[in-house]
Scaffold this motif. Structure first.
Motif, PDB file in Angstrom:
ATOM      1  N   VAL A  59       0.852  -1.195   0.000  1.00 43.38           N
ATOM      2  CA  VAL A  59       0.000   0.000   0.000  1.00 43.38           C
ATOM      3  C   VAL A  59       0.881   1.235   0.000  1.00 43.38           C
ATOM      4  CG1 VAL A  59      -1.800   1.265   1.247  1.00 43.38           C
ATOM      5  CG2 VAL A  59      -1.770  -1.241   1.306  1.00 43.38           C
ATOM      6  N   LYS A  60       0.404   2.263  -0.715  1.00 39.94           N
ATOM      7  CA  LYS A  60       1.125   3.529  -0.751  1.00 39.94           C
ATOM      8  C   LYS A  60       0.130   4.681  -0.847  1.00 39.94           C
ATOM      9  CE  LYS A  60       1.683   3.882  -5.773  1.00 39.94           C
ATOM     10  NZ  LYS A  60       0.930   5.135  -5.900  1.00 39.94           N
ATOM     11  N   ALA A  61       0.598   5.861  -0.594  1.00 37.46           N
ATOM     12  CA  ALA A  61      -0.240   7.045  -0.778  1.00 37.46           C
ATOM     13  C   ALA A  61      -0.430   7.287  -2.269  1.00 37.46           C
ATOM     14  CB  ALA A  61       0.421   8.253  -0.118  1.00 37.46           C
ATOM     15  N   PRO A  62      -1.622   7.761  -2.694  1.00 39.24           N
ATOM     16  CA  PRO A  62      -1.903   7.921  -4.127  1.00 39.24           C
ATOM     17  C   PRO A  62      -0.930   8.850  -4.839  1.00 39.24           C
ATOM     18  CG  PRO A  62      -3.911   8.105  -2.839  1.00 39.24           C
ATOM     19  CD  PRO A  62      -2.777   8.107  -1.856  1.00 39.24           C
ATOM     20  N   TRP A  63      -0.360   9.832  -4.141  1.00 38.59           N
ATOM     21  CA  TRP A  63       0.528  10.793  -4.781  1.00 38.59           C
ATOM     22  C   TRP A  63       1.987  10.321  -4.874  1.00 38.59           C
ATOM     23  CZ3 TRP A  63      -2.494  11.751  -0.479  1.00 38.59           C
ATOM     24  CH2 TRP A  63      -1.839  11.599   0.770  1.00 38.59           C
ATOM     25  N   ASN A  64       2.291   9.192  -4.261  1.00 37.92           N
ATOM     26  CA  ASN A  64       3.648   8.651  -4.358  1.00 37.92           C
ATOM     27  C   ASN A  64       3.802   7.749  -5.581  1.00 37.92           C
ATOM     28  OD1 ASN A  64       4.442   9.960  -2.032  1.00 37.92           O
ATOM     29  ND2 ASN A  64       3.989   8.216  -0.695  1.00 37.92           N
ATOM     30  N   GLU A  65       5.039   7.557  -6.026  1.00 34.08           N
ATOM     31  CA  GLU A  65       5.327   6.726  -7.186  1.00 34.08           C
ATOM     32  C   GLU A  65       6.129   5.484  -6.775  1.00 34.08           C
ATOM     33  OE1 GLU A  65       4.310   7.052 -10.255  1.00 34.08           O
ATOM     34  OE2 GLU A  65       3.345   9.024 -10.015  1.00 34.08           O
ATOM     35  N   VAL A  66       5.888   4.387  -7.476  1.00 34.16           N
ATOM     36  CA  VAL A  66       6.629   3.150  -7.244  1.00 34.16           C
ATOM     37  C   VAL A  66       7.340   2.761  -8.536  1.00 34.16           C
ATOM     38  CG1 VAL A  66       6.473   0.686  -6.724  1.00 34.16           C
ATOM     39  CG2 VAL A  66       5.095   2.309  -5.439  1.00 34.16           C
ATOM     40  N   TYR A  67       8.641   2.516  -8.425  1.00 37.70           N
ATOM     41  CA  TYR A  67       9.423   2.078  -9.578  1.00 37.70           C
ATOM     42  C   TYR A  67       9.734   0.593  -9.409  1.00 37.70           C
ATOM     43  CZ  TYR A  67       9.992   7.101 -10.137  1.00 37.70           C
ATOM     44  OH  TYR A  67       9.755   8.439 -10.271  1.00 37.70           O
ATOM     45  N   ILE A  68       9.241  -0.197 -10.340  1.00 43.95           N
ATOM     46  CA  ILE A  68       9.365  -1.652 -10.256  1.00 43.95           C
ATOM     47  C   ILE A  68      10.441  -2.138 -11.244  1.00 43.95           C
ATOM     48  CG2 ILE A  68       8.178  -3.856 -10.535  1.00 43.95           C
ATOM     49  CD1 ILE A  68       5.586  -2.423  -9.828  1.00 43.95           C
ATOM     50  N   TYR A  69      11.317  -3.016 -10.737  1.00 44.26           N
ATOM     51  CA  TYR A  69      12.404  -3.564 -11.557  1.00 44.26           C
ATOM     52  C   TYR A  69      12.270  -5.083 -11.653  1.00 44.26           C
ATOM     53  CZ  TYR A  69      15.163   0.734 -11.741  1.00 44.26           C
ATOM     54  OH  TYR A  69      15.603   2.002 -12.006  1.00 44.26           O
ATOM     55  N   GLU A  70      12.500  -5.589 -12.851  1.00 48.69           N
ATOM     56  CA  GLU A  70      12.630  -7.027 -13.057  1.00 48.69           C
ATOM     57  C   GLU A  70      14.042  -7.432 -12.626  1.00 48.69           C
ATOM     58  OE1 GLU A  70      11.778 -10.792 -13.812  1.00 48.69           O
ATOM     59  OE2 GLU A  70      10.299  -9.233 -14.302  1.00 48.69           O
ATOM     60  N   VAL A  71      14.132  -8.350 -11.658  1.00 48.23           N
ATOM     61  CA  VAL A  71      15.453  -8.736 -11.136  1.00 48.23           C
ATOM     62  C   VAL A  71      15.861 -10.146 -11.543  1.00 48.23           C
ATOM     63  CG1 VAL A  71      15.331  -7.161  -9.181  1.00 48.23           C
ATOM     64  CG2 VAL A  71      14.442  -9.483  -8.936  1.00 48.23           C
ATOM     65  N   SER A  72      15.037 -10.828 -12.340  1.00 49.99           N
ATOM     66  CA  SER A  72      15.461 -12.126 -12.853  1.00 49.99           C
ATOM     67  C   SER A  72      16.531 -11.922 -13.916  1.00 49.99           C
ATOM     68  CB  SER A  72      14.268 -12.887 -13.443  1.00 49.99           C
ATOM     69  OG  SER A  72      13.679 -12.149 -14.494  1.00 49.99           O
ATOM     70  N   GLU A  73      17.211 -12.990 -14.269  1.00 46.22           N
ATOM     71  CA  GLU A  73      18.331 -12.876 -15.196  1.00 46.22           C
ATOM     72  C   GLU A  73      17.885 -12.344 -16.551  1.00 46.22           C
ATOM     73  OE1 GLU A  73      21.058 -16.128 -17.272  1.00 46.22           O
ATOM     74  OE2 GLU A  73      21.509 -15.939 -15.128  1.00 46.22           O
ATOM     75  N   ASN A  74      18.611 -11.360 -17.037  1.00 41.90           N
ATOM     76  CA  ASN A  74      18.317 -10.749 -18.331  1.00 41.90           C
ATOM     77  C   ASN A  74      19.422 -11.102 -19.320  1.00 41.90           C
ATOM     78  OD1 ASN A  74      17.155  -9.157 -20.312  1.00 41.90           O
ATOM     79  ND2 ASN A  74      16.768  -7.439 -18.925  1.00 41.90           N
ATOM     80  N   LYS A  75      19.155 -10.891 -20.604  1.00 42.30           N
ATOM     81  CA  LYS A  75      20.152 -11.223 -21.628  1.00 42.30           C
ATOM     82  C   LYS A  75      20.117 -10.192 -22.745  1.00 42.30           C
ATOM     83  CE  LYS A  75      19.372 -14.323 -24.823  1.00 42.30           C
ATOM     84  NZ  LYS A  75      19.157 -15.590 -25.563  1.00 42.30           N
ATOM     85  N   ILE A  76      21.303  -9.794 -23.178  1.00 40.30           N
ATOM     86  CA  ILE A  76      21.409  -8.961 -24.360  1.00 40.30           C
ATOM     87  C   ILE A  76      22.425  -9.586 -25.298  1.00 40.30           C
ATOM     88  CG2 ILE A  76      20.749  -6.808 -23.237  1.00 40.30           C
ATOM     89  CD1 ILE A  76      23.704  -6.067 -23.109  1.00 40.30           C
ATOM     90  N   GLU A  77      22.215  -9.413 -26.591  1.00 42.02           N
ATOM     91  CA  GLU A  77      23.141  -9.900 -27.605  1.00 42.02           C
ATOM     92  C   GLU A  77      23.591  -8.710 -28.443  1.00 42.02           C
ATOM     93  OE1 GLU A  77      21.119 -12.965 -29.716  1.00 42.02           O
ATOM     94  OE2 GLU A  77      21.454 -14.474 -28.151  1.00 42.02           O
ATOM     95  N   GLU A  78      24.881  -8.543 -28.529  1.00 44.05           N
ATOM     96  CA  GLU A  78      25.441  -7.389 -29.214  1.00 44.05           C
ATOM     97  C   GLU A  78      26.405  -7.837 -30.306  1.00 44.05           C
ATOM     98  OE1 GLU A  78      25.144  -3.774 -28.725  1.00 44.05           O
ATOM     99  OE2 GLU A  78      23.284  -4.616 -27.955  1.00 44.05           O
ATOM    100  N   THR A  79      26.351  -7.129 -31.431  1.00 45.22           N
ATOM    101  CA  THR A  79      27.329  -7.293 -32.498  1.00 45.22           C
ATOM    102  C   THR A  79      28.069  -5.973 -32.637  1.00 45.22           C
ATOM    103  OG1 THR A  79      25.974  -8.902 -33.685  1.00 45.22           O
ATOM    104  CG2 THR A  79      27.686  -7.772 -34.940  1.00 45.22           C
TER     105      THR A  79
END
Length: 274
Positions: A59-79
């Motif tokens: 629960v939070k106050a309506p005027w506050n903001e929540v920033y949600i992050y995905e913390v499971s393993e991520n992957k990027i492929e670069e050339t």
């Protein structure tokens, strides 16, 4: 019965329900098992970066903001195109697996505003790959020192991403492929082939030298043995061995004719036998 008099109340009720649902969405929020969140207090302008919100309903106050992050393993492929020690252009395909540190979501939000992959992971990975490969020649990168190059890139990328203020944990980094200009690749492969053939030739030479040395030693040993034997074969010893042989033949059940003193040095002479 005129129901029109209830219409304003109906409209007010619908608006109230809409407001209630909207408020509920602003007040209640759920964090999944693979997520973490951090709260921003709008009135005070404070980011609660040390108070990480874990999975579950919150629960939070309506005027506050929540920033949600995905913390499971991520992957990027670069050339990317990089330059070797001699300035030769090389194309490299890289895969990086990573995730933000669970207890550092607030720091990541404060420093990168949620876009940490584009603003941190990709630029730092590219920079590290270029720096490391710039220390080696194309031949070393492509063949002789590839494991060393890959290990250096992994370690240096891990240190940069995990440094204080970045707070990203790199799980693995894999160089999928290294592409050289065709003429350079062909020249390196021909050189490696010639080196392998030279090594094989040296091995055959060493083996033949070892075999020749073995035969020489065996021949010398045999000659020394014969010399010892010859020096020990005196007339008396030969006569004694002849007498022993005669006695063994005499005890044999086969028929034979023996002439005593018929041989050289007076040794028995065997004429025939069955």
């Amino acid at each position: 019965m005129d129901n029109r008099k209830y219409l304003p109340f109906l409209i007010i009720g619908i608006i109230a329900i809409i407001i209630l649902f909207s408020a509920a969405n602003r007040v209640f929020f759920r964090i999944e098992a693979s997520e973490r969140a951090v709260l921003f207090r709008s009135l005070s302008g404070t980011l609660e970066k040390d108070d990480i919100i874990g999975p579950g309903w919150n629960v939070k106050a309506p005027w506050n903001e929540v920033y949600i992050y995905e913390v499971s393993e991520n992957k990027i492929e670069e050339t990317m195109d990089v330059l070797d020690k001699n300035g030769l252009s090389i194309s490299v395909d890289v895969t990086i697996r990573f995730h933000p540190k669970y207890d550092a979501i607030g720091t990541i939000q404060e420093n990168f505003r949620g876009d940490y992959i584009q603003r941190l992971v990709i630029p730092e990975a590219r920079s590290t790959v270029r720096q490391v490969m710039g220390r080696y020649t194309a031949e070393e990168i492509y063949s002789t020192k590839r494991p060393e190059v890959e290990a250096s890139i992994k370690e240096e990328t891990r240190l940069v991403l995990g440094a204080e203020g970045n707070e990203v944990e790199m799980k693995s980094l894999l160089i999928r492929s290294i592409k050289l200009p065709d003429q350079i690749k062909t020249a390196i492969e021909n050189k490696l082939k010639q080196e392998q053939e030279a090594l094989a030739y040296e091995f055959r030479l060493d083996r033949e030298k070892s075999e020749a040395e073995r035969k020489r030693i065996a021949a010398e040993g045999e000659a020394a043995a014969n010399k010892i034997i010859n020096s020990s074969l005196t007339d008396e010893l030969l006569k004694m061995r002849g007498i022993e042989a005669t006695m063994n033949i005499a005890n044999s059940p086969n028929s034979k004719v023996i002439v005593i003193g018929g041989g050289d040095g007076g040794l028995p002479l065997i004429l025939n036998g069955n």
